[in-house]
Design a protein around this motif. Structure first.
Motif, PDB file in Angstrom:
ATOM      1  N   GLU A 127      -8.195   8.558   3.261  1.00 30.85           N
ATOM      2  CA  GLU A 127      -7.913   7.384   2.432  1.00 30.85           C
ATOM      3  C   GLU A 127      -6.461   6.936   2.525  1.00 30.85           C
ATOM      4  O   GLU A 127      -6.087   5.889   1.995  1.00 30.85           O
ATOM      5  CB  GLU A 127      -8.279   7.672   0.976  1.00 30.85           C
ATOM      6  CG  GLU A 127      -9.772   7.898   0.744  1.00 30.85           C
ATOM      7  CD  GLU A 127     -10.107   8.022  -0.721  1.00 30.85           C
ATOM      8  OE1 GLU A 127      -9.417   7.377  -1.550  1.00 30.85           O
ATOM      9  OE2 GLU A 127     -11.045   8.768  -1.059  1.00 30.85           O
ATOM     10  N   ILE A 155      -1.975   5.121  -4.022  1.00 29.80           N
ATOM     11  CA  ILE A 155      -2.894   6.249  -3.887  1.00 29.80           C
ATOM     12  C   ILE A 155      -2.107   7.517  -4.186  1.00 29.80           C
ATOM     13  O   ILE A 155      -1.108   7.813  -3.523  1.00 29.80           O
ATOM     14  CB  ILE A 155      -3.501   6.327  -2.479  1.00 29.80           C
ATOM     15  CG1 ILE A 155      -4.400   5.118  -2.218  1.00 29.80           C
ATOM     16  CG2 ILE A 155      -4.302   7.622  -2.308  1.00 29.80           C
ATOM     17  CD1 ILE A 155      -5.005   5.089  -0.830  1.00 29.80           C
ATOM     18  N   HIS A 172       2.602  -2.160  -7.134  1.00 32.83           N
ATOM     19  CA  HIS A 172       2.149  -1.532  -5.901  1.00 32.83           C
ATOM     20  C   HIS A 172       0.693  -1.071  -6.036  1.00 32.83           C
ATOM     21  O   HIS A 172       0.233  -0.747  -7.129  1.00 32.83           O
ATOM     22  CB  HIS A 172       3.017  -0.322  -5.556  1.00 32.83           C
ATOM     23  CG  HIS A 172       4.434  -0.671  -5.237  1.00 32.83           C
ATOM     24  ND1 HIS A 172       4.840  -1.079  -3.989  1.00 32.83           N
ATOM     25  CD2 HIS A 172       5.548  -0.687  -6.017  1.00 32.83           C
ATOM     26  CE1 HIS A 172       6.139  -1.324  -4.008  1.00 32.83           C
ATOM     27  NE2 HIS A 172       6.591  -1.091  -5.224  1.00 32.83           N
ATOM     28  N   ARG A 173      -0.003  -1.047  -4.917  1.00 31.85           N
ATOM     29  CA  ARG A 173      -1.339  -0.441  -4.877  1.00 31.85           C
ATOM     30  C   ARG A 173      -1.130   1.000  -4.455  1.00 31.85           C
ATOM     31  O   ARG A 173      -0.787   1.281  -3.302  1.00 31.85           O
ATOM     32  CB  ARG A 173      -2.232  -1.187  -3.883  1.00 31.85           C
ATOM     33  CG  ARG A 173      -3.575  -0.494  -3.618  1.00 31.85           C
ATOM     34  CD  ARG A 173      -4.464  -0.487  -4.855  1.00 31.85           C
ATOM     35  NE  ARG A 173      -5.693   0.259  -4.605  1.00 31.85           N
ATOM     36  CZ  ARG A 173      -5.865   1.546  -4.872  1.00 31.85           C
ATOM     37  NH1 ARG A 173      -4.869   2.260  -5.395  1.00 31.85           N
ATOM     38  NH2 ARG A 173      -7.004   2.131  -4.628  1.00 31.85           N
ATOM     39  N   HIS A 187       0.853  -1.188   0.000  1.00 30.28           N
ATOM     40  CA  HIS A 187       0.000   0.000   0.000  1.00 30.28           C
ATOM     41  C   HIS A 187       0.890   1.239   0.000  1.00 30.28           C
ATOM     42  O   HIS A 187       1.549   1.540   0.987  1.00 30.28           O
ATOM     43  CB  HIS A 187      -0.906  -0.023   1.232  1.00 30.28           C
ATOM     44  CG  HIS A 187      -1.867   1.122   1.298  1.00 30.28           C
ATOM     45  ND1 HIS A 187      -2.665   1.360   2.389  1.00 30.28           N
ATOM     46  CD2 HIS A 187      -2.165   2.104   0.414  1.00 30.28           C
ATOM     47  CE1 HIS A 187      -3.405   2.438   2.181  1.00 30.28           C
ATOM     48  NE2 HIS A 187      -3.111   2.897   0.984  1.00 30.28           N
ATOM     49  N   THR A 188       0.901   1.956  -1.127  1.00 26.57           N
ATOM     50  CA  THR A 188       1.824   3.061  -1.338  1.00 26.57           C
ATOM     51  C   THR A 188       1.074   4.365  -1.520  1.00 26.57           C
ATOM     52  O   THR A 188       0.089   4.421  -2.258  1.00 26.57           O
ATOM     53  CB  THR A 188       2.699   2.792  -2.575  1.00 26.57           C
ATOM     54  OG1 THR A 188       3.409   1.567  -2.386  1.00 26.57           O
ATOM     55  CG2 THR A 188       3.679   3.922  -2.821  1.00 26.57           C
ATOM     56  N   TYR A 236      -4.007   2.120  -9.287  1.00 31.63           N
ATOM     57  CA  TYR A 236      -3.804   3.537  -8.954  1.00 31.63           C
ATOM     58  C   TYR A 236      -5.151   4.223  -8.768  1.00 31.63           C
ATOM     59  O   TYR A 236      -6.113   3.953  -9.496  1.00 31.63           O
ATOM     60  CB  TYR A 236      -3.028   4.240 -10.066  1.00 31.63           C
ATOM     61  CG  TYR A 236      -2.962   5.751  -9.924  1.00 31.63           C
ATOM     62  CD1 TYR A 236      -1.993   6.350  -9.122  1.00 31.63           C
ATOM     63  CD2 TYR A 236      -3.880   6.575 -10.583  1.00 31.63           C
ATOM     64  CE1 TYR A 236      -1.933   7.742  -8.986  1.00 31.63           C
ATOM     65  CE2 TYR A 236      -3.829   7.963 -10.447  1.00 31.63           C
ATOM     66  CZ  TYR A 236      -2.856   8.533  -9.650  1.00 31.63           C
ATOM     67  OH  TYR A 236      -2.813   9.903  -9.508  1.00 31.63           O
ATOM     68  N   TYR A 247      -1.067   3.039   5.140  1.00 33.01           N
ATOM     69  CA  TYR A 247      -0.047   2.932   4.093  1.00 33.01           C
ATOM     70  C   TYR A 247       1.206   2.232   4.624  1.00 33.01           C
ATOM     71  O   TYR A 247       1.554   2.317   5.800  1.00 33.01           O
ATOM     72  CB  TYR A 247       0.308   4.315   3.529  1.00 33.01           C
ATOM     73  CG  TYR A 247       0.969   5.274   4.489  1.00 33.01           C
ATOM     74  CD1 TYR A 247       2.346   5.227   4.720  1.00 33.01           C
ATOM     75  CD2 TYR A 247       0.228   6.246   5.168  1.00 33.01           C
ATOM     76  CE1 TYR A 247       2.963   6.109   5.596  1.00 33.01           C
ATOM     77  CE2 TYR A 247       0.834   7.140   6.044  1.00 33.01           C
ATOM     78  CZ  TYR A 247       2.205   7.060   6.246  1.00 33.01           C
ATOM     79  OH  TYR A 247       2.822   7.948   7.113  1.00 33.01           O
ATOM     80  N   ASP A 248       1.886   1.526   3.706  1.00 40.16           N
ATOM     81  CA  ASP A 248       3.161   0.879   4.033  1.00 40.16           C
ATOM     82  C   ASP A 248       4.331   1.818   3.770  1.00 40.16           C
ATOM     83  O   ASP A 248       5.305   1.832   4.532  1.00 40.16           O
ATOM     84  CB  ASP A 248       3.332  -0.396   3.205  1.00 40.16           C
ATOM     85  CG  ASP A 248       2.271  -1.433   3.508  1.00 40.16           C
ATOM     86  OD1 ASP A 248       2.112  -1.778   4.693  1.00 40.16           O
ATOM     87  OD2 ASP A 248       1.596  -1.885   2.571  1.00 40.16           O
TER      88      ASP A 248
END
Length: 277
Positions: A71, A27, A24-25, A2-3, A63, A75-76
């Motif tokens: 939201e 945002i 990567h997922r 989660h980026t 993305y 996050y990672d």
């Protein structure tokens, strides 16, 4: 992973899209609701990211763009690519401060925050990290990781370097942070260059921007070479491979002496917004 990439301008959007393309997922966070609306509709405002590339990662679900800080929770890893414009001869770091506050409020143990915005030596460790710690109530180097990796956008590139092939300097506030940050960028860039610490890279980026202006003023133009080395390990910033985009840059054209975050004075060629290369 989660980026979050905070700031979806000409630096942040290419990074966000590339991260999404490699798995990567992502945002893409931006405080400009009009920009977010355009991005969500697949309309890119950045030359390096054609709209069809943006649409592809939107349609895949890898993305999404948002102006809603809620939201960002969980996050990672988060990258900060926000403007640092020159105000009355001094860089305005308010965008970094505001972004750090927002990310700190959503920071979890084990997460990583990387600053990419061009700034003064000391900003990462003496400004960014304390804000993150205060907002999150957790400790850097113990509960989360942090570091600095300067953006490398090259508008005057005549050597065929792409976003992915341009070598990327990486640093961390400690060895564990460096490992995590290098691991993230290793999946995005073909070459990453680990450096001893954030202050070294922050200063190196300013030296690079200064050389861009001076060499352009001297008529050397694109492709000129310079050499700067990590003072604690010889990790090179140049000999052409990293300084591959020397040339006039209209947004990095102001020369002057600016106070460093931690005290002292550095002579830099730097105008904040869009400090390319």
């Amino acid at each position: 992973m989660h980026t979050v990439i905070a700031g979806q301008g000409y630096v942040g959007l290419p990074l966000a899209v590339r991260a999404a393309e490699v798995g990567h997922r992502v945002i893409g966070y931006d405080t400009d609701p009009h920009r977010v609306q355009e991005l969500a509709a697949g309309q890119s405002h950045v030359e390096d990211v054609p709209s069809d590339r943006l649409l592809a990662v939107l349609n895949s679900g890898a993305y999404s763009a948002t102006a809603d800080a809620a939201e960002l929770a969980g996050y990672d890893i988060a990258g900060i690519s926000v403007p640092t414009p020159l105000r009355d001869g001094v860089a305005d770091l308010s965008h970094i401060e505001a972004c750090a506050q927002t990310l700190g409020e959503h920071l979890s143990r084990g997460a990583t925050v990387v600053l990419e915005s061009t700034t003064y030596p000391g900003t990462t460790e003496e400004l960014l990290v304390p804000i993150l710690e205060a907002a999150s109530s957790v400790e850097a180097g113990v509960d989360f990781f942090a570091g600095f990796s300067p953006e490398r956008i090259a508008p005057n590139n005549t050597k065929g370097w792409s976003f992915e092939t341009t070598p990327k300097l990486v640093s961390g506030i400690d060895a564990e942070s460096l490992d995590v940050i290098k691991g993230f960028y290793d999946g995005i860039f073909e070459i990453t260059v680990p450096v001893s610490g954030p202050k070294v890279v922050e200063l190196t980026k300013l030296i690079k921007n200064t050389s861009t202006v001076l060499e352009a003023a001297a008529g050397l133009g694109s492709g000129a070479q310079a050499d700067g080395r990590d003072g604690e390990g010889g990790a090179g910033f140049g000999r052409g491979a990293l300084l591959n985009s020397i040339g006039w840059c209209g947004t990095c054209s102001a020369l002057g002496s600016k106070p460093a975050v931690g005290g002292g004075v550095f002579t830099v060629g730097y105008r904040g917004v869009g400090c390319w290369g």
